[in-house]
Design a protein around this motif. Structure first.
Motif, short mmCIF file in Angstrom:
data_model
loop_
_atom_site.label_atom_id
_atom_site.label_comp_id
_atom_site.label_asym_id
_atom_site.label_seq_id
_atom_site.Cartn_x
_atom_site.Cartn_y
_atom_site.Cartn_z
N GLU A 113 12.76 25.83 -9.60
CA GLU A 113 11.64 25.36 -9.92
C GLU A 113 11.19 24.40 -9.28
N PHE A 114 12.02 23.37 -8.57
CA PHE A 114 11.51 22.13 -8.05
C PHE A 114 11.29 22.33 -6.63
N ASN A 115 10.06 21.69 -6.25
CA ASN A 115 9.52 21.85 -4.85
C ASN A 115 9.91 20.41 -3.79
N PRO A 116 11.03 20.44 -3.45
CA PRO A 116 11.41 18.95 -2.85
C PRO A 116 10.38 18.23 -1.81
N GLU A 117 9.67 19.15 -0.92
CA GLU A 117 8.75 18.76 0.08
C GLU A 117 7.36 18.51 -0.71
N GLN A 118 6.95 19.15 -1.62
CA GLN A 118 5.76 18.83 -2.41
C GLN A 118 5.89 17.44 -3.19
N ASN A 119 7.06 17.28 -3.76
CA ASN A 119 7.37 16.16 -4.50
C ASN A 119 7.39 14.95 -3.68
N LEU A 120 7.85 15.11 -2.25
CA LEU A 120 8.04 14.08 -1.35
C LEU A 120 6.55 13.59 -0.88
N ARG A 121 5.80 14.51 -0.79
CA ARG A 121 4.49 14.32 -0.48
C ARG A 121 3.69 13.54 -1.45
N LEU A 122 3.83 14.08 -2.73
CA LEU A 122 3.23 13.18 -3.82
C LEU A 122 3.64 11.56 -3.64
N LEU A 123 4.84 11.34 -3.57
CA LEU A 123 5.59 10.07 -3.50
C LEU A 123 5.20 9.16 -2.42
N GLU A 124 5.18 9.98 -1.19
CA GLU A 124 4.78 9.34 -0.04
C GLU A 124 3.25 8.65 -0.21
N ASN A 125 2.63 9.66 -0.38
CA ASN A 125 1.13 9.22 -0.60
C ASN A 125 0.68 8.11 -1.23
N LEU A 126 1.87 7.39 -2.11
CA LEU A 126 1.58 6.41 -2.75
C LEU A 126 1.32 5.17 -1.95
N GLY A 127 2.08 5.23 -0.82
CA GLY A 127 2.18 4.27 0.33
C GLY A 127 0.71 4.01 0.73
N ARG A 128 -0.21 4.77 0.71
CA ARG A 128 -1.59 4.61 1.22
C ARG A 128 -2.53 3.93 0.41
N THR A 129 -2.12 3.41 -0.84
CA THR A 129 -3.12 2.97 -1.65
C THR A 129 -2.67 1.38 -2.25
N MET A 130 -3.48 0.45 -1.74
CA MET A 130 -2.87 -0.95 -1.92
C MET A 130 -3.37 -1.68 -3.21
N ILE A 131 -2.57 -2.60 -3.79
CA ILE A 131 -2.86 -3.21 -4.90
C ILE A 131 -2.94 -4.65 -4.69
N SER A 132 -4.07 -5.33 -5.01
CA SER A 132 -4.21 -6.56 -4.60
C SER A 132 -3.50 -7.81 -5.70
N GLN A 133 -3.20 -8.85 -5.34
CA GLN A 133 -2.74 -9.68 -6.58
C GLN A 133 -3.33 -9.74 -7.88
N GLU A 134 -4.65 -9.94 -7.74
CA GLU A 134 -5.39 -9.86 -8.95
C GLU A 134 -5.16 -8.72 -9.81
N GLN A 135 -5.09 -7.49 -9.03
CA GLN A 135 -5.06 -6.19 -9.78
C GLN A 135 -3.63 -6.12 -10.16
N PHE A 136 -2.59 -6.57 -9.57
CA PHE A 136 -1.19 -6.56 -10.03
C PHE A 136 -1.16 -7.38 -11.45
N CYS A 137 -1.62 -8.42 -11.56
CA CYS A 137 -1.81 -9.36 -12.65
C CYS A 137 -2.45 -8.62 -13.88
N GLN A 138 -3.25 -8.01 -13.49
CA GLN A 138 -4.17 -7.21 -14.59
C GLN A 138 -3.54 -5.89 -15.04
N ILE A 139 -2.82 -5.39 -14.36
CA ILE A 139 -1.86 -4.14 -14.69
C ILE A 139 -0.75 -4.72 -15.54
N ILE A 140 0.02 -5.89 -15.28
CA ILE A 140 0.99 -6.24 -15.80
C ILE A 140 0.41 -6.85 -17.40
N GLY A 141 -0.77 -7.64 -17.40
CA GLY A 141 -1.32 -7.97 -18.70
C GLY A 141 -1.66 -6.87 -19.48
#
Length: 346
Positions: free
Chosen positions: A219-247
Motif C-alpha cells: 500500500e506504500f507508494n515510495p515515489e509519491q511519498n518522495l515527491r511529497l517530501l521533496e516538494n518541501l524544499g521549495r517553500t521558504m521560512i523566514s527567521q521571523e516565521q520560524f520564531c513565530q512557529i516555535i512560540g
C-alpha cells in the motif's frame, strides 16, 4: 532529554521462560555495540536512552519473557526476522543494508531456582536480562534517490514495547509497530508519513506480523511519498516565521483542551522543541548556515532530528507528527490550509 530507567524484577515462573543459554560473562558488557567495531556508516536513527545491540546478542544473552500461563511472547529477534523475510520477498532482487537494533529499559531478573536467594548470594548464572523496548531498521541500498541535495534510502523497520503487554495475565494479542519510509543518509533522520506506518498492530503469532508487513509494503507508494517530501524544499521560512512557529508550539502545549482540539494535533514535547530550536542555529546540515531563510524541508529535518530524543515507544508517532507538521506549515504558507496550520504562523 528523557532519563534512563533500569528496572529490577523478581518474576513469576511463567515470566522467565528461557531461549538459548545465557553467558553470564557478557550479560552487562556485550549488549553495547562498539562504535569502532560496528564502523557505522551514519548516525543512529534514534538516540534518547537507547544502546545498540546485535541480533546475536539478543538471541544468546537475553531471555524471552512469557505470559502468566507460560506461553512465550514473540521475541524481539523473531519480530525482526519476520520483517526481514517480508522485505526480501516483496523487494526481491534488491540489496539490503545491515539491520540496526536499539534497545532500552533493561529488565533484570532471576531464574526461578534463585528466587529465595538474598541479593548478595546471587551468582552471575542466577541472573536474567531482557530489554523492555526495542526498535530496529534497515535500508535498501539499491533504492536510493537524491532529495533536496541529500542522499536518501528507502528504510524499513519496527518497534516493540513490552510495557504495553500484561505479562502476568494469560496470552493475549501482542502489540507491534511496522514502518517504511525514506531516511536521509547524512543524519539517519526518518521521514515517516501516515501511509508508511501500521499504527499499533495486534497479533497472536509471528505469521500475522509477516502478513501485515507485506500489506504495508503493497500500500506504500515510495515515489509519491518522495515527491511529497521533496516538494518541501521549495517553500521558504523566514527567521521571523520560524520564531513565530516555535512560540506557537510552546503556547499550544498549555492551551485549554477545548481550544487544543480545534487545532492540528502536535505531540512533540518541550525537549523536542528545544532541540529543534538549537538545531536551527547550529545544525550543520539543516540549520541557518549563514542563510537568511530555511525551507520547510529543513524544518522537517530539525523536528525529526529532535524526535530522535524520544523514548522508543513514542518515537515513530512523533516522527510522523513532525513530518505532518512541516507539510501542514507549507500548505499554510502557500495559502492552501490557513484555517488549521495557519494558527502556528500567527
Amino acid at each position: 532529554m528523557e532519563t534512563t530507567r533500569e528496572l529490577s524484577v523478581v518474576p513469576q515462573q511463567g515470566m522467565m521462560t528461557k531461549m538459548g543459554i545465557i553467558n553470564p560473562t557478557f550479560i552487562e558488557d556485550a549488549v553495547i555495540v562498539s562504535e569502532k567495531k560496528q564502523e557505522k556508516e551514519h548516525p543512529n536513527f534514534i538516540e534518547s536512552n537507547t544502546s545498540g545491540i546485535t541480533l546475536e546478542e539478543l538471541e544468546t544473552n537475553c531471555i524471552v519473557p512469557s505470559f502468566g500461563d507460560n506461553q512465550l511472547t514473540i521475541s524481539h529477534q523473531t519480530f525482526i526476522h519476520r520483517i526481514e523475510e517480508a522485505a526480501s520477498i516483496f523487494f526481491a532482487g534488491e540489496t539490503f543494508g545491515n539491520t540496526e537494533i536499539r534497545v532500552s529499559h533493561k529488565i533484570l531478573g532471576r531464574h526461578p531456582s534463585a528466587l529465595t536467594k538474598r541479593k548478595e548470594e546471587l551468582k552471575p548464572e542466577d541472573e536474567t536480562i531482557y530489554y523492555q523496548r526495542m526498535a530496529f531498521c534497515f535500508h535498501i541500498r539499491t533504492i536510493c534517490r537524491e532529495m533536496n541535495g541529500e542522499e536518501v534510502h528507502l528504510c524499513i523497520g519496527g518497534v516493540r514495547s513490552l510495557n504495553e503487554e500484561n505479562l502476568y495475565g494469560k496470552k493475549s494479542p501482542e502489540k507491534f509497530k511496522i514502518f517504511i519510509g525514506w531516511r536521509v543518509r547524512v543524519c539517519s533522520n526518518l521521514m515517516l508519513t501516515c501511509d508508511g506506518l501500521t499504527g499499533r498492530l495486534e497479533v497472536m503469532g509471528d505469521t500475522d506480523i509477516y502478513i501485515a508487513a507485506l500489506k504495508l509494503f503493497r500500500e506504500f507508494n515510495p515515489e509519491q511519498n518522495l515527491r511529497l517530501l521533496e516538494n518541501l524544499g521549495r517553500t521558504m521560512i523566514s527567521q521571523e516565521q520560524f520564531c513565530q512557529i516555535i512560540g506557537r508550539l510552546r503556547l499550544y502545549q498549555v492551551l485549554p483542551a477545548l481550544q487544543m482540539k480545534e487545532l492540528p494535533k502536535v505531540i512533540l514535547g518541550d525537549s523536542n522543541i528545544n532541540a529543534a530550536t538549537k538545531g536551527y542555529i547550529d545544525n550543520p546540515n539543516f540549520g541557518l548556515r549563514g542563510r537568511a531563510k530555511i525551507s520547510c524541508w529543513d524544518l522537517m529535518q530539525l523536528l525529526n532530528e529532535a524526535a530522535k530524543q524520544s523514548y522508543i515507544d513514542k518515537f515513530l508517532e512523533r516522527n510522523q507528527n513532525a513530518t505532518d507538521f512541516a507539510v501542514g506549515i507549507q500548505k499554510a504558507l502557500r495559502g492552501e490550509d490557513t484555517e488549521n496550520y495557519g494558527w502556528f504562523l500567527g
